[in-house]
Design an enzyme around this catalytic site. Structure first.
Site: not given
Lengths: 223, 304
Positions: B1-2
């Site tokens: 995730m970013c």
């Protein structure tokens, strides 16, 4: 009516207040600003009115509560809902109503991809269009789409029913168009009315469901 | 995730507040990426015949410091005294009379411990390992000005957490990439691109995507054409945001697993992984908000 301002109150405190609400009262939530997990895990009859856009997983696991979102909803809206009503005045992002067992989910405008994925008994009415893979593996319940549907609608569908008014980019594996009988017209009318789309004509709606070809092992399906 | 964010002003009224707004957006994306943060700012244009170069000292991760005077003296000696250098902690931004290829070669020979992380007429890039709020404060991002910017908060899934592995990645003069997702065929493409002579310095999958765009654009393809071919060539889940000299572009892969929200008012266009980062902007409640359709390219550009 209780007002809760999320600029001043934490989401955790909001949710525990709502979860403890036993007197069928109404709560107005202000400044949601895209926060996640609003009004999740409610188990009692009550009205929740959210003024603004919400983030991920709003109204998840809902039971009995009537939740209105005056704005857009992020991914995972009303995931695993059991009963009650969740209504969105704007658009909903991915996988709204995923795995939901019951209740009514209304999206006034569009829903994105995977709307009603693995639905297990929920009724979903979308005023606009839905994205790809909607009602994927839908087991039970009804999905009404007043606009268009994206690719692979109803892929690997079990016994969920789809009513679609617009066009479909492509049907998923084992999803076929089925005859619109009187009983289906009546069912569709009831669903549209319960969603507040009383004025919408039934003209152009088609029914889709499972061809039931994937129910038994077929050697031709093996790779 | 970013977490990824982009902000683009449609007129010049807000240019003074670019850094201020961008830092609010990035801090809001901390939960999506608490490892590292980075941003590319498009500010004033370098003088005729000059380019801007952003230089990073990766040794900062080991607590080392770099004596920037060494670079300054060497630059003055080799490129002339009209060169300008601003130092921001582990970064220096240079303005000097050369081109990207020459400075890149010169850096490798003279300062192999430094990385040239972007170059062009307008782009300035900053990135560092650490909690977004802390890094943003250390760079004083709130004081930055400009017409548009991209930012990234990183939660690593494919490669190590270091400053060198952080986004944005340069994909050629004035172009940079931020990425939310993971690519599954990046090793294959890394080998192909290295053979084509495109430089790749880390094992990060996003850097391969940046190198891919660098290669496509250097072959004469437009940004739109390059993005379209990426849909076929790059396998995985991704939302890309690409900054260009005068605007930015956004594209999600065909599966559309990775989120993105776009919003537009009379004054600005913003993109983010989640709406809550956009909610920090003025008049966001009145913005036109939508989710980009998977596989479709959205772009904004100022005609100059």
């Amino acid at each position: 009516m209780t007002k809760i301002d999320l600029d001043k109150t934490s989401v955790r405190s909001l949710n525990s207040n709502l979860q403890d609400n036993k007197d069928n009262s109404e709560t107005l939530i202000e400044n949601p600003k895209g926060k996640h997990n609003l009004a999740v895990g409610l188990t009692t009859e009550q009205k929740v009115h959210i003024h603004g856009h919400v983030g991920y997983y709003c109204a998840g696991m809902n039971q009995k509560a009537n939740i209105l979102i005056e704005g857009n909803a992020g991914p995972g809206l009303a995931e695993n809902m059991m009963s009650g009503v969740v209504k969105v005045e704007g658009n909903a992002s991915q996988y709204c109503g995923a795995t939901a067992h019951g209740g009514l989910l209304v999206i006034k405008n569009d829903a994105a991809a995977r709307c009603g994925v693995s639905m297990k008994g929920v009724d979903i009415v979308v005023g606009g269009s839905v994205g790809h893979m909607s009602a994927f593996m839908g087991q039970k319940g009804r999905l009404v789409i007043c606009g268009d549907a994206g690719n692979a609608l109803g892929d690997s569908i079990y016994e969920a029913r789809i009513y679609l008014r617009g066009t479909v980019e492509s049907l998923g594996t084992d999803c076929i168009e089925k005859e619109m009988k009187q009983e289906h017209k009546q069912e569709l009318r009831e669903l549209l009315n319960s969603a507040g789309f009383d004025d919408m004509s039934l003209d152009g709606f088609r029914r889709y469901g499972s061809a039931r070809k994937l129910y038994n092992f077929d050697i031709d399906n093996a790779y | 995730m970013c977490g990824i964010v982009g902000l683009y002003f449609k007129n010049n009224n807000l240019d003074d507040k670019l850094g201020y707004f961008l830092s609010d957006m990035l801090v809001e994306m901390t939960e999506r990426g608490p490892d590292s943060v980075g941003f590319a700012i498009y500010d004033s244009v370098a003088k005729q015949g000059m380019i801007k170069c952003s230089i990073l000292f990766g040794g900062v991760d080991q607590g080392k410091t770099f004596d920037w005077d060494l670079l300054k003296n060497a630059i003055n000696k080799d490129f002339g005294s009209e060169s300008v250098m601003h130092v921001y902690g582990s970064h220096a931004v240079l303005e000097l009379p050369t081109d990207s290829k020459s400075i890149s070669k010169w850096m490798k020979v003279n300062f192999p411990e430094l990385s040239l992380i972007s170059s062009g007429k307008r782009i300035e890039t900053y990135k560092e390992k650490g909690l977004p709020k802390d890094v943003i404060n250390s760079f004083n991002l709130t004081n930055f000005k400009g017409s548009h910017a991209l930012g990234h908060t990183r939660m690593a899934t494919e490669s190590a957490v270091t400053t060198e592995h952080s986004h944005p990645f340069s994909t050629g003069d004035d172009i940079c990439l931020v990425h939310n997702g993971s690519l599954s065929n990046h090793n294959t493409w890394r080998r192909k691109l290295l053979k084509e002579g495109i430089p790749i310095s880390t094992d990060n999958d996003s850097e391969v995507a940046a190198a891919y765009f660098n290669w496509k654009i250097s072959q004469g393809n437009s940004l739109d054409e390059s993005l379209k071919s990426a849909l076929v060539d790059l396998d995985g889940f991704y939302t890309f945001a690409i900054g260009t000299k005068d605007g930015f572009a956004v594209m999600r892969d065909n599966f559309g697993c990775k989120p993105a929200v776009l919003a537009e008012t009379d004054d600005w266009v913003a993109m983010s992984s989640e709406y809550r980062a956009i909610a920090t902007l003025p008049n966001s409640e009145k913005a036109n908000i939508w989710e980009p359709i998977p596989g479709k390219i959205y772009s904004w550009e100022k005609t100059t």
